[in-house]
Design an enzyme around this catalytic site. Sequence first.
Site, short mmCIF file in Angstrom:
data_model
loop_
_atom_site.label_atom_id
_atom_site.label_comp_id
_atom_site.label_asym_id
_atom_site.label_seq_id
_atom_site.Cartn_x
_atom_site.Cartn_y
_atom_site.Cartn_z
N ALA A 136 121.32 -1.56 146.32
CA ALA A 136 121.12 -2.83 145.63
C ALA A 136 122.49 -3.42 145.34
O ALA A 136 123.48 -2.69 145.21
CB ALA A 136 120.37 -2.57 144.33
N GLY A 142 119.36 1.66 147.28
CA GLY A 142 118.35 0.78 147.87
C GLY A 142 118.43 0.75 149.39
O GLY A 142 117.43 0.46 150.06
N GLU A 197 116.51 3.63 150.43
CA GLU A 197 115.11 3.29 150.13
C GLU A 197 114.56 2.31 151.16
O GLU A 197 113.39 2.43 151.58
CB GLU A 197 115.01 2.72 148.71
CG GLU A 197 115.31 3.80 147.66
CD GLU A 197 115.43 3.26 146.25
OE1 GLU A 197 114.96 3.92 145.33
OE2 GLU A 197 116.01 2.17 146.07
N GLU A 245 122.42 6.53 142.50
CA GLU A 245 122.21 5.73 141.29
C GLU A 245 122.66 6.47 140.03
O GLU A 245 123.11 5.85 139.07
CB GLU A 245 120.72 5.35 141.17
CG GLU A 245 120.24 4.31 142.17
CD GLU A 245 119.76 4.90 143.48
OE1 GLU A 245 120.04 6.10 143.75
OE2 GLU A 245 119.11 4.19 144.25
N1 CAA Z 1 126.79 -3.68 145.65
C1 CAA Z 1 127.73 -4.64 145.70
N2 CAA Z 1 128.88 -4.53 146.42
C2 CAA Z 1 129.07 -3.38 147.10
C3 CAA Z 1 128.12 -2.33 147.08
C4 CAA Z 1 126.94 -2.51 146.31
N3 CAA Z 1 125.96 -1.60 146.28
N4 CAA Z 1 128.59 -1.30 147.84
C5 CAA Z 1 129.80 -1.71 148.32
N5 CAA Z 1 130.09 -2.95 147.88
C6 CAA Z 1 131.28 -3.75 148.16
C7 CAA Z 1 132.48 -3.21 147.42
O1 CAA Z 1 132.50 -3.68 146.10
C8 CAA Z 1 133.61 -3.75 148.27
O2 CAA Z 1 133.81 -5.10 147.95
P1 CAA Z 1 135.32 -5.69 147.75
O3 CAA Z 1 135.96 -5.50 149.10
O4 CAA Z 1 135.08 -7.12 147.39
O5 CAA Z 1 135.95 -4.85 146.71
C9 CAA Z 1 133.04 -3.70 149.69
O6 CAA Z 1 131.61 -3.62 149.54
C10 CAA Z 1 133.51 -2.48 150.47
O7 CAA Z 1 133.22 -1.33 149.69
P2 CAA Z 1 134.34 -0.22 149.36
O8 CAA Z 1 135.70 -0.85 149.33
O9 CAA Z 1 133.88 0.50 148.13
O10 CAA Z 1 134.22 0.69 150.66
P3 CAA Z 1 134.46 2.29 150.76
O11 CAA Z 1 134.39 2.60 152.22
O12 CAA Z 1 135.69 2.68 150.01
O13 CAA Z 1 133.22 2.94 150.00
C11 CAA Z 1 130.88 3.23 149.49
C12 CAA Z 1 131.93 2.76 150.52
C13 CAA Z 1 130.97 4.74 149.31
C14 CAA Z 1 129.50 2.86 150.07
C15 CAA Z 1 131.12 2.53 148.13
O14 CAA Z 1 131.24 1.13 148.36
C16 CAA Z 1 130.02 2.72 147.13
O15 CAA Z 1 129.94 3.77 146.51
N6 CAA Z 1 129.12 1.70 146.96
C17 CAA Z 1 128.06 1.75 146.00
C18 CAA Z 1 126.92 2.63 146.46
C19 CAA Z 1 125.86 2.72 145.38
O16 CAA Z 1 126.08 3.15 144.28
N7 CAA Z 1 124.62 2.30 145.74
C20 CAA Z 1 123.50 2.32 144.83
C21 CAA Z 1 123.34 0.99 144.18
S1 CAA Z 1 122.09 0.99 142.91
C22 CAA Z 1 120.61 0.87 143.73
O17 CAA Z 1 120.57 0.82 144.95
C23 CAA Z 1 119.38 0.79 142.84
C24 CAA Z 1 118.08 0.90 143.55
O18 CAA Z 1 117.61 1.97 143.83
C25 CAA Z 1 117.25 -0.30 143.85
#
Ligand code: CAA
Length: 257
Positions: A65, A108, A111, A131
Amino acid sequence: MQSNLLVHGPEQGVLLLTLNRPEALNALNTALLNELSAALDTAEADADTRAVVITGSERAFAAGADINEMADRDLVGILDDPRVAHWQRIARFSKPIIAAINGFALGGGCELAMHADILIAGENARFGQPEVNLGIMPGAGGTQRLTRAVGSALAMHMTLTGEHITANRALQAGLVSEVCPTELTVNRAIEIAQTIASKAPIAVRFIKEAVYKANDTDLVTGLRFERHAFTILAGTADRAEGLKAFQEKRQPHFKGQ
Ligand code: CAA
């Protein structure tokens, strides 16, 4: 303005939907889910679409998400979240969905992949429900579909630690049905979708529904559904064509009737 979802086809019965928010690793914001939902509405009504492939980029299927969007929502906002309807729309899509998953499929994103009927992973795919790292929990099936797919031991491990698993681990656990070289994932998914698209659409529809009954109901109810669906198919022109084509040693031509 950049479209969050690229729509290609249908070609040979297959519609290809590509998540397109590379700057956010295809994080699922409301706009993207709106477009996905609308594309599935169109595909549902279009007889030329017999299967759908959903994919992302080589770096990310979807990283979850959209956390920035989520941060603006309070309890009431989450309660009335319009995205719930989008998830339900994907879940009740009657035609087969094949997910072609490369890179991150997290939260998500994992999912969404699990909403597909067949999951094909590239070697670089990483699945996770992180999450818990955000102080929240999965909210679109991550505790339910994951547990049904891989069992509670691995589901507990993934949801409680937030650790990712590799494509091969996902294959071993039964989350995906096939792993292929990353650059071939989408083509392989399309190939599978085309195979399904060549089958009798009503049979395909009932098979999909019947397989889900195996998770959703007890055995007696599931078997009863299967038998009813099997009986209903006896009234279709495609069944007559399929059996006749076998006897005449030729390929069948199914019309969805
Ligand atoms: N939402 C918004 N932006 C996101 C994102 C997310 N879920 N995941 C990555 N991005 C963005 C980052 O903020 C970054 O943006 P900027 O360049 O503007 O800073 C860009 O994508 C690239 O990401 P990273 O620089 O972090 O890339 P990385 O290779 O170093 O790491 C990653 C990749 C491990 C996927 C890391 O981005 C990460 O941990 N992302 C979040 C994953 C997460 O927690 N997902 C669960 C979300 S909650 C959910 O999904 C609830 C549900 O069940 C419905």
